[in-house]
Design a protein around this motif. Structure first.
Motif, PDB file in Angstrom:
ATOM      1  N   GLN A 118      -6.101   8.833  -0.474  1.00 23.48           N
ATOM      2  CA  GLN A 118      -5.031   8.862  -1.466  1.00 23.48           C
ATOM      3  C   GLN A 118      -5.308  10.013  -2.429  1.00 23.48           C
ATOM      4  O   GLN A 118      -6.343  10.044  -3.083  1.00 23.48           O
ATOM      5  N   GLU A 119      -4.346  10.957  -2.515  1.00 22.02           N
ATOM      6  CA  GLU A 119      -4.539  12.123  -3.377  1.00 22.02           C
ATOM      7  C   GLU A 119      -3.332  12.333  -4.298  1.00 22.02           C
ATOM      8  O   GLU A 119      -3.012  13.461  -4.653  1.00 22.02           O
ATOM      9  N   PHE A 120      -2.681  11.252  -4.663  1.00 21.12           N
ATOM     10  CA  PHE A 120      -1.582  11.368  -5.620  1.00 21.12           C
ATOM     11  C   PHE A 120      -2.140  11.305  -7.046  1.00 21.12           C
ATOM     12  O   PHE A 120      -3.195  10.712  -7.292  1.00 21.12           O
ATOM     13  N   VAL A 121      -1.427  11.931  -7.969  1.00 28.19           N
ATOM     14  CA  VAL A 121      -1.815  11.901  -9.377  1.00 28.19           C
ATOM     15  C   VAL A 121      -1.028  10.779 -10.054  1.00 28.19           C
ATOM     16  O   VAL A 121       0.197  10.874 -10.180  1.00 28.19           O
ATOM     17  N   PRO A 122      -1.680   9.702 -10.469  1.00 29.83           N
ATOM     18  CA  PRO A 122      -0.952   8.554 -11.029  1.00 29.83           C
ATOM     19  C   PRO A 122      -0.133   8.949 -12.255  1.00 29.83           C
ATOM     20  O   PRO A 122      -0.624   9.635 -13.151  1.00 29.83           O
ATOM     21  N   ALA A 123       1.124   8.517 -12.260  1.00 36.03           N
ATOM     22  CA  ALA A 123       2.004   8.779 -13.402  1.00 36.03           C
ATOM     23  C   ALA A 123       2.285   7.506 -14.186  1.00 36.03           C
ATOM     24  O   ALA A 123       2.908   7.553 -15.239  1.00 36.03           O
ATOM     25  N   SER A 124       1.825   6.374 -13.676  1.00 34.87           N
ATOM     26  CA  SER A 124       2.068   5.089 -14.341  1.00 34.87           C
ATOM     27  C   SER A 124       1.068   4.896 -15.470  1.00 34.87           C
ATOM     28  O   SER A 124       0.112   5.656 -15.629  1.00 34.87           O
ATOM     29  N   GLY A 125       1.259   3.848 -16.230  1.00 30.65           N
ATOM     30  CA  GLY A 125       0.328   3.533 -17.300  1.00 30.65           C
ATOM     31  C   GLY A 125      -0.945   2.876 -16.811  1.00 30.65           C
ATOM     32  O   GLY A 125      -1.890   2.712 -17.580  1.00 30.65           O
ATOM     33  N   ASP A 126      -0.981   2.508 -15.550  1.00 28.57           N
ATOM     34  CA  ASP A 126      -2.146   1.823 -14.979  1.00 28.57           C
ATOM     35  C   ASP A 126      -2.507   2.489 -13.655  1.00 28.57           C
ATOM     36  O   ASP A 126      -2.016   2.098 -12.598  1.00 28.57           O
ATOM     37  N   PRO A 127      -3.353   3.517 -13.693  1.00 27.95           N
ATOM     38  CA  PRO A 127      -3.682   4.266 -12.473  1.00 27.95           C
ATOM     39  C   PRO A 127      -4.280   3.406 -11.365  1.00 27.95           C
ATOM     40  O   PRO A 127      -4.002   3.630 -10.191  1.00 27.95           O
ATOM     41  N   LEU A 128      -5.095   2.429 -11.725  1.00 29.00           N
ATOM     42  CA  LEU A 128      -5.713   1.594 -10.703  1.00 29.00           C
ATOM     43  C   LEU A 128      -4.700   0.667 -10.047  1.00 29.00           C
ATOM     44  O   LEU A 128      -4.808   0.364  -8.851  1.00 29.00           O
ATOM     45  N   ALA A 129      -3.699   0.226 -10.805  1.00 33.28           N
ATOM     46  CA  ALA A 129      -2.629  -0.561 -10.195  1.00 33.28           C
ATOM     47  C   ALA A 129      -1.861   0.288  -9.189  1.00 33.28           C
ATOM     48  O   ALA A 129      -1.496  -0.184  -8.114  1.00 33.28           O
ATOM     49  N   SER A 130      -1.643   1.546  -9.525  1.00 33.59           N
ATOM     50  CA  SER A 130      -0.960   2.451  -8.600  1.00 33.59           C
ATOM     51  C   SER A 130      -1.793   2.686  -7.344  1.00 33.59           C
ATOM     52  O   SER A 130      -1.254   2.725  -6.234  1.00 33.59           O
ATOM     53  N   LEU A 131      -3.093   2.836  -7.513  1.00 35.02           N
ATOM     54  CA  LEU A 131      -3.972   3.010  -6.356  1.00 35.02           C
ATOM     55  C   LEU A 131      -3.939   1.770  -5.478  1.00 35.02           C
ATOM     56  O   LEU A 131      -3.829   1.857  -4.246  1.00 35.02           O
ATOM     57  N   ARG A 132      -4.017   0.601  -6.110  1.00 36.76           N
ATOM     58  CA  ARG A 132      -3.991  -0.655  -5.365  1.00 36.76           C
ATOM     59  C   ARG A 132      -2.699  -0.780  -4.569  1.00 36.76           C
ATOM     60  O   ARG A 132      -2.691  -1.161  -3.405  1.00 36.76           O
ATOM     61  N   GLU A 133      -1.601  -0.411  -5.199  1.00 35.15           N
ATOM     62  CA  GLU A 133      -0.318  -0.482  -4.518  1.00 35.15           C
ATOM     63  C   GLU A 133      -0.265   0.483  -3.336  1.00 35.15           C
ATOM     64  O   GLU A 133       0.259   0.154  -2.270  1.00 35.15           O
ATOM     65  N   SER A 134      -0.839   1.674  -3.496  1.00 31.39           N
ATOM     66  CA  SER A 134      -0.824   2.652  -2.412  1.00 31.39           C
ATOM     67  C   SER A 134      -1.601   2.153  -1.206  1.00 31.39           C
ATOM     68  O   SER A 134      -1.227   2.434  -0.053  1.00 31.39           O
ATOM     69  N   ILE A 135      -2.676   1.410  -1.444  1.00 35.00           N
ATOM     70  CA  ILE A 135      -3.450   0.853  -0.339  1.00 35.00           C
ATOM     71  C   ILE A 135      -2.610  -0.178   0.412  1.00 35.00           C
ATOM     72  O   ILE A 135      -2.608  -0.226   1.649  1.00 35.00           O
ATOM     73  N   VAL A 136      -1.885  -1.020  -0.333  1.00 32.27           N
ATOM     74  CA  VAL A 136      -1.007  -2.008   0.308  1.00 32.27           C
ATOM     75  C   VAL A 136       0.058  -1.308   1.148  1.00 32.27           C
ATOM     76  O   VAL A 136       0.347  -1.696   2.287  1.00 32.27           O
ATOM     77  N   ILE A 137       0.653  -0.262   0.611  1.00 33.37           N
ATOM     78  CA  ILE A 137       1.714   0.470   1.319  1.00 33.37           C
ATOM     79  C   ILE A 137       1.181   1.076   2.616  1.00 33.37           C
ATOM     80  O   ILE A 137       1.856   1.049   3.652  1.00 33.37           O
ATOM     81  N   CYS A 138      -0.035   1.591   2.567  1.00 33.63           N
ATOM     82  CA  CYS A 138      -0.589   2.308   3.723  1.00 33.63           C
ATOM     83  C   CYS A 138      -1.329   1.408   4.712  1.00 33.63           C
ATOM     84  O   CYS A 138      -1.664   1.854   5.811  1.00 33.63           O
TER      85      CYS A 138
END
Length: 294
Positions: free
Chosen positions: A272-292
Motif C-alpha cells: 500500500q503506497e497511498f498517502v492517507p487524506a483522512s483524519g485517521d491514517p491507520l483506519a485508511s490503511l486497515r480499510e485498504s487491506i480489507v479492499i485488497c
C-alpha cells in the motif's frame, strides 16, 4: 411477467447491497475503524505498506499497527531500519538504500560505476537480512531516446546480475508516471520495462508495477498484468487521481485488480503506497487491506 418480476427483484437486491457497501465505506473514520479491528485475512495476498506514506509516525508505532492488522511487511526501508521490523516479526518486501536518486539512474552511463559499487555493497546486506527485493530506478530522460536509455540501463544492470544471482536478490525497477509526479522519468511504460528485462535476460531483474502510476500513463491495468506478470516482482497501490485512499472516492476498482494478480499465480507482496487524506491514517490503511484481501 415472471421474468420481469425476477429481474426487478434482482436489481432491487443489487441496489440494496451496493447501498450497504457505500454506506459502510462512507462511515466516519473512527466508526469505520471500529468495524475493521479484527481482520481475518484470506492469505491469498501478502500485504505490505510503505513507511514514507506515514512519515510523521514513528516506525515502531507503524510496526505495532501493521502487525495488528495482519500485514507482514513494511517496505522502502534501509539496513538501519530492518532490525526494528525483525523485532515485530515483519519483513521488508522492498528494500532500498543503494540507489542514487529517482532522477539519476542506470540510463546514464556516467553514474554506472557509482551505482554498481553501491549495489554490489548493498546486495549482500539484503540477502544477509533474509530479504530478496532491492529497488532501482531508470533515471530521467534528459533528452535521451528510449532506445538509448534501454541500452544504457541494460549495460549497467548486467554488471550486477552475477552478484544478484549469487545472493538471490532481485533488482526491481519501479515504473513511475512522468505525466503528474515524476516529470521526464524514463521507465514510465510497462512495455519499456519489459523490453529492458528481456535485454538483461536474468530472473534477478524484474519490475515494480505501481498500479497508480501505470493507470495514469497507460491504463489497461488488468490486461497488462495478465500479459506481463512474469516480469513483475512487486505491486504498489494508490487511488487515482490524487494518490490517496483506494476506496470509492477514486476510479480504480482494486478488488478486481487484486483478483487478477492472484490469478497469475503471483506469490510476492502488494504494498500500500497511498498517502492517507483522512483524519485517521491507520483506519485508511486497515480499510485498504480489507479492499485488497480478495
Amino acid at each position: 411477467m415472471k421474468n420481469q418480476h425476477t429481474r426487478r427483484s434482482m436489481l432491487k437486491n443489487m441496489a440494496g447491497g451496493a447501498a450497504v457497501l457505500t454506506s459502510a465505506m462512507l462511515l466516519p473514520e473512527p466508526l469505520r475503524a471500529a468495524g475493521l479491528k479484527d481482520l481475518k485475512l484470506k492469505g491469498r495476498i501478502k500485504h505490505s505498506v510503505c513507511k514514507w506514506c506515514y512519515k510523521d509516525m514513528p516506525l515502531e508505532e507503524l510496526c505495532k499497527a501493521a502487525k495488528g492488522m495482519g500485514l507482514s511487511s513494511i517496505e522502502l526501508l534501509g539496513p538501519d531500519e530492518w532490525p526494528m521490523l525483525k523485532k515485530y516479526g515483519l519483513t521488508c518486501a522492498m528494500a532500498w538504500g543503494a540507489e542514487k536518486s529517482l532522477t539519476e539512474g542506470f540510463n546514464n552511463p556516467k553514474y554506472h560505476d557509482e551505482l554498481v559499487a553501491s549495489y554490489e555493497a548493498m546486495i549482500p546486506k539484503v540477502a544477509a537480512a533474509g530479504l530478496d527485493n532491492l529497488i532501482c530506478f531508470s533515471g530521467n530522460r534528459n533528452g535521451m531516446s528510449d532506445e538509448e536509455g534501454l541500452e544504457n540501463c541494460a549495460k549497467g544492470l548486467k554488471r550486477l546480475m552475477s552478484t544478484a544471482e549469487k545472493h538471490k536478490v532481485t533488482l526491481s525497477m519501479e515504473l513511475l508516471n512522468s505525466k503528474v509526479n515524476h516529470k521526464d522519468y524514463m521507465c514510465d511504460h510497462t512495455k519499456w520495462g519489459v523490453d529492458l528485462a528481456k535485454m538483461i535476460g536474468s530472473d534477478r531483474f524484474k519490475l515494480l508495477y505501481d498500479i497508480y502510476h501505470m493507470q495514469i500513463m497507460e491504463g489497461d491495468v488488468i490486461r497488462t498484468i495478465q500479459e506481463y506478470h512474469p516480469y513483475i516482482s512487486h505491486y504498489h497501490t494508490a487511488g487515482v487521481p490524487g494518490r490517496h485512499e483506494i476506496d470509492n472516492t477514486q476510479e480504480l476498482y482494486y478488488p478486481a485488480i487484486m483478483r487478477a494478480i492472484v490469478d497469475t499465480g503471483f506469490k510476492g507482496f502488494v504494498g500500500q503506497e497511498f498517502v492517507p487524506a483522512s483524519g485517521d491514517p491507520l483506519a485508511s490503511l486497515r480499510e485498504s487491506i480489507v479492499i485488497c484481501d480478495v
